[in-house]
Design a protein around this motif. Structure first.
Motif, mmCIF file in Angstrom:
data_model
loop_
_atom_site.group_PDB
_atom_site.id
_atom_site.type_symbol
_atom_site.label_atom_id
_atom_site.label_comp_id
_atom_site.label_asym_id
_atom_site.label_seq_id
_atom_site.Cartn_x
_atom_site.Cartn_y
_atom_site.Cartn_z
ATOM 1 N N MET A 469 0.818 -1.205 0.000
ATOM 2 C CA MET A 469 0.000 0.000 0.000
ATOM 3 C C MET A 469 0.858 1.264 0.000
ATOM 4 S SD MET A 469 -2.963 -1.216 2.671
ATOM 5 C CE MET A 469 -3.784 0.379 2.708
ATOM 6 N N LEU A 470 2.071 1.194 0.534
ATOM 7 C CA LEU A 470 2.962 2.353 0.581
ATOM 8 C C LEU A 470 3.697 2.598 -0.730
ATOM 9 C CD1 LEU A 470 4.893 2.412 3.991
ATOM 10 C CD2 LEU A 470 3.457 4.209 3.035
ATOM 11 N N MET A 471 3.935 1.533 -1.502
ATOM 12 C CA MET A 471 4.804 1.643 -2.678
ATOM 13 C C MET A 471 4.276 2.646 -3.700
ATOM 14 S SD MET A 471 7.579 -0.087 -2.423
ATOM 15 C CE MET A 471 8.129 -0.385 -4.101
ATOM 16 N N GLY A 472 2.961 2.666 -3.930
ATOM 17 C CA GLY A 472 2.398 3.591 -4.914
ATOM 18 C C GLY A 472 2.582 5.055 -4.551
ATOM 19 N N PRO A 473 2.110 5.472 -3.373
ATOM 20 C CA PRO A 473 2.247 6.887 -2.988
ATOM 21 C C PRO A 473 3.697 7.373 -2.928
ATOM 22 C CG PRO A 473 0.650 5.770 -1.578
ATOM 23 C CD PRO A 473 1.292 4.718 -2.409
ATOM 24 N N LEU A 474 4.626 6.472 -2.602
ATOM 25 C CA LEU A 474 6.021 6.889 -2.436
ATOM 26 C C LEU A 474 6.862 6.678 -3.695
ATOM 27 C CD1 LEU A 474 6.810 5.486 1.157
ATOM 28 C CD2 LEU A 474 6.387 7.869 0.511
ATOM 29 N N ASP A 475 6.254 6.203 -4.778
ATOM 30 C CA ASP A 475 7.027 5.784 -5.954
ATOM 31 C C ASP A 475 7.983 6.867 -6.464
ATOM 32 O OD1 ASP A 475 7.324 3.668 -8.161
ATOM 33 O OD2 ASP A 475 6.884 5.488 -9.299
ATOM 34 N N SER A 476 7.497 8.083 -6.633
ATOM 35 C CA SER A 476 8.361 9.136 -7.177
ATOM 36 C C SER A 476 9.465 9.542 -6.195
ATOM 37 C CB SER A 476 7.521 10.367 -7.545
ATOM 38 O OG SER A 476 6.878 10.896 -6.396
ATOM 39 N N TRP A 477 9.211 9.360 -4.909
ATOM 40 C CA TRP A 477 10.205 9.726 -3.895
ATOM 41 C C TRP A 477 11.438 8.825 -3.959
ATOM 42 C CZ3 TRP A 477 8.972 12.595 1.077
ATOM 43 C CH2 TRP A 477 7.880 13.458 0.900
ATOM 44 N N PHE A 478 11.258 7.577 -4.369
ATOM 45 C CA PHE A 478 12.391 6.653 -4.414
ATOM 46 C C PHE A 478 13.452 7.088 -5.422
ATOM 47 C CE2 PHE A 478 8.955 3.469 -3.158
ATOM 48 C CZ PHE A 478 9.292 3.514 -1.816
ATOM 49 N N SER A 479 13.055 7.921 -6.386
ATOM 50 C CA SER A 479 14.003 8.411 -7.399
ATOM 51 C C SER A 479 14.213 9.916 -7.284
ATOM 52 C CB SER A 479 13.491 8.061 -8.798
ATOM 53 O OG SER A 479 13.215 6.698 -8.920
ATOM 54 N N GLY A 480 13.783 10.506 -6.179
ATOM 55 C CA GLY A 480 13.859 11.949 -6.004
ATOM 56 C C GLY A 480 15.195 12.413 -5.442
ATOM 57 N N SER A 481 15.139 13.532 -4.718
ATOM 58 C CA SER A 481 16.352 14.075 -4.103
ATOM 59 C C SER A 481 16.834 13.144 -2.990
ATOM 60 C CB SER A 481 16.061 15.453 -3.517
ATOM 61 O OG SER A 481 15.127 15.345 -2.442
#
Length: 523
Positions: A469-481
């Protein structure tokens, strides 16, 4: 000393080594990237390590430890054990020197068998792979001798020094990578970094050997180099080592087969599998190797004193502890593997696409993580009885399954197929080992442990749903700053720990009685 304390000592120091290994791989990804020199380096590094695992870690230690323990039954009386170790050392040194010399001569042919399309297309890259492999190969000699010292220390219940030794490997590699990181980014720098990495490998082998010799002497155990002589003890060791080599050889044959299939895949596949295996090796090294190392001397002593009940208790506790630690780790990594590879590896020469492919391979590898650990936990039950033949047969059967899986899965799944096929083969090996132990009346998994493993699985599934359930909302953060990455991965780790802890507590996975049983002294 209790099982938990022994495993904690070995696993804790192994964890430190694995942390250094993660830093090493993060730098390796950024400095060398994937493909080209990175693939050539992975090939050069794997060749001596495959032979090391074949001759040293698995085969030698599993045969040597029970024989050594049998000769040190009387506490404080080590003269017979010392003579046996010196006889083995005298025979081991010339064998390793001759084998190493032959391998150095044949290295272009050996490397040519496993060169991928990138190395085949670039003669300079292939020549550099051969050079790096030749430089790294003395590592086999140093680490084989270090394994003898580690086996002595482990038999004396001195686990810390041997568990800490691999830290020296990662420190040496980090030094070479630091040099590469401060140089201008160019193909020349990558070639030079590969050369210094190879030098660092052999230098670390020598340092690890000297480290273990020092601590062995601190433990009051000194070995002298004698003229080689085939004594009764050496003959007995040889009788046990030969099938153990074939047993370890089955696994290493599987590794060679993996190299063969990798040579047919696109450039970068060596790196993807090696980087993914780092995440699999973290729990495998900390838990599986620690448990297997800790229980073999104790099982040998229990069985030599005909204390079958104590041996069965130790085996049950080891399986329970292994599953408690590996099932949730496997579920978590299966769901969040790509998150970890993006957060820690992307940067420099390692692209987002490289990280996503690596994360997919992580998922395939961890399907077999509990099985890989169970193999480490179950095989000491055979080795302690001086039965090195049965694990050979079960490993051979699992190899057949793995190779069949490779032929079926690699054409369609690529490098992921290698990971999945290996996981399937590992579970087949576990099933066969358990069946043989039960049939011979050596060990049957108690219903109490089966029920607890089922509850561990349910708690892990609940944790897995929370992570998914966490993977979707955080997806862009994993490749962010950098800050976004750290926050995202911190949230994943916190959610995983909290959800598993709460569900495990609700299901009664761990209670006071269980903790006391795991902490009970082995002997």
């Amino acid at each position: 000393m209790s099982l938990v304390k022994n495993v904690g000592t070995i696993g804790g120091l192994t964890a430190i080594s694995r942390v250094f290994g993660f830093v090493r791989d993060m730098m390796l990804a950024r400095v060398l990237g994937a493909g080209g020199v990175a693939d050539a380096w992975q090939l050069a590094f794997q060749l001596p390590n495959i032979f090391r695992r074949l001759f040293a870690e698995g085969a030698f230690a599993s045969a040597f430890v029970p024989l050594f323990n049998r000769r040190m039954k009387e506490e404080g009386e080590l003269s017979e054990a010392r003579r046996f170790a010196e006889d083995v050392l005298a025979f081991l040194v010339p064998v390793l020197i001759v084998f190493g010399a032959v391998a150095l001569i044949l290295m272009p042919w050996i490397a040519g068998l496993f060169a991928n399309e990138g190395m085949d297309a670039d003669p300079a890259l292939f020549d550099h792979a051969v050079l790096m492999a030749r430089i790294t190969f003395p590592y086999l000699l140093f680490m084989s001798l270090a394994t003898l010292c580690a086996a002595v220390l482990n038999s004396l219940s001195r686990f810390a020094a041997a568990a800490a030794a691999p830290i020296l490997l990662n420190m040496c590699l980090l030094a070479a990578l630091t040099w590469g990181a401060i140089q201008p980014d160019s193909e020349t720098t990558r070639y030079a970094t590969g050369f210094w990495l190879a030098v660092a490998v052999s230098a670390s082998g020598l340092l690890q050997l000297l480290w273990l010799v020092f601590w062995m002497r601190r433990a009051g155990f000194r070995l002298s180099l004698k003229v080689p002589k085939i004594t009764a003890g050496v003959k007995e060791l040889g009788i046990l080592v030969v099938p153990a080599v074939f047993g370890a050889g089955v696994y290493q044959i599987a590794r060679f087969i993996d190299l063969f299939f990798l040579s047919t895949l696109p450039d970068g596949s060596y790196t993807y599998l090696a980087m993914a295996d780092r995440w699999n090796q973290l729990p495998l090294g900390i838990i599986g190797i620690a448990l297997g190392t800790a229980i073999l001397p104790a099982l040998s002593r229990f069985l030599s004193r005909e204390e079958a009940d104590e041996a069965a208790r130790l085996q049950s506790n080891a399986i329970e502890l292994a599953m408690l630690l590996t099932i949730p780790a496997a579920v978590a990594l299966w769901i969040t593997g790509s998150a970890f590879t993006r957060v820690f590896f992307v940067g420099g020469a390692f692209t987002l696409e490289d990280a996503l492919i690596t994360g997919t391979v992580v998922g395939g590898l961890v399907l077999g993580l509990p099985a890989y650990v169970l193999v480490k936990v179950l095989t000491p039950n055979f080795f302690a009885r001086k039965d090195t033949r049965t694990p050979v047969l079960t490993a051979a059967a699992s190899l057949v399954v793995t190779v069949a899986g490779n032929f079926l899965l690699v054409p369609s799944l690529g490098v992921l197929g290698l990971a999945v096929a290996g996981s399937i083969g590992a579970w087949c090996n576990v099933a066969l080992l358990m069946a043989v132990l039960a049939k011979r009346g050596f060990f049957r998994l108690p219903g109490r442990i089966v029920g607890r493993i089922v509850r561990i699985g349910i708690a892990s599934a609940i944790m897995g749903m929370a992570l998914w359930m966490l993977m979707g909302p955080l997806d862009s953060w994993f490749s962010g700053s950098t800050i976004e990455r750290m926050v995202a991965i911190g949230a994943v780790i916190a959610a995983g720990l909290a959800s598993f802890a709460l569900s495990a507590a609700a299901l009664g996975v761990l209670d006071k009685q269980t903790i006391q049983r795991l902490r009970r002294r082995q002997a």
